[in-house]
Design an enzyme around this catalytic site. Structure first.
Site, PDB file in Angstrom:
ATOM      1  CG  ASP A  49      -1.785   1.207   1.341  1.00  0.00           C
ATOM      2  OD1 ASP A  49      -2.381   1.618   0.320  1.00  0.00           O
ATOM      3  OD2 ASP A  49      -1.883   1.765   2.449  1.00  0.00           O
ATOM      4  CB  ALA A  50       3.730   2.252   2.147  1.00  0.00           C
TER       5      ALA A  50
END
Length: 136
Positions: free
Chosen positions: A17-18
């Site tokens: 996600d990051a």
């Protein structure tokens, strides 16, 4: 960073996600966007669960992923999450977790060129209208 081969899908998705978010933010800033509200709303077209679900369907249609990448996607999609889906249905949420796990796997296995290739492909799909996902 731990052994990605042993990591569960949620941990991979947390990292992915990051990683994906960085590519999207970098892209939006490079386009000259600077206002936080506009950045946030525009980013939703790329990073929401609905966007991820649409992108994954296109990845399948375009036969974009390797067998190994599909396995890591499934690890994320099938992971038992203790948080609920926000603003989307459970199927889109789980597919989104799979996409994030895929990016987490690629990052943790040092496949930077592949991340860049997939992130650019995702951006292209959103901007060409293939995902048909609109920001709220």
């Amino acid at each position: 960073m731990g052994n990605y081969q042993q990591m569960n899908g949620i941990a991979l998705a947390y990292m992915g996600d990051a990683v994906y978010e960085i590519y999207i933010r970098q892209h939006l800033l490079a386009k000259g966007m600077v206002k936080p509200t506009h950045l946030h709303h525009t980013a939703t077209r790329y990073v929401s669960a609905k966007a991820h679900a649409a992108l994954y369907r296109l990845m399948e249609a375009d036969d974009l992923l390797t067998d190994e990448e599909k396995q890591y996607f499934l690890r994320g999609r099938n992971a038992k999450s203790h948080t609920g889906a926000k603003n989307t249905d459970i199927v889109s949420y789980r597919i989104s977790t799979g996409v994030e796990a895929l990016f987490g796997y690629l990052y943790l296995s040092n496949q930077t060129a592949r991340i860049e290739q997939l992130a650019a492909w995702c951006i292209e799909q959103v901007e060409s209208g293939r995902t048909k996902v609109n920001a709220k």
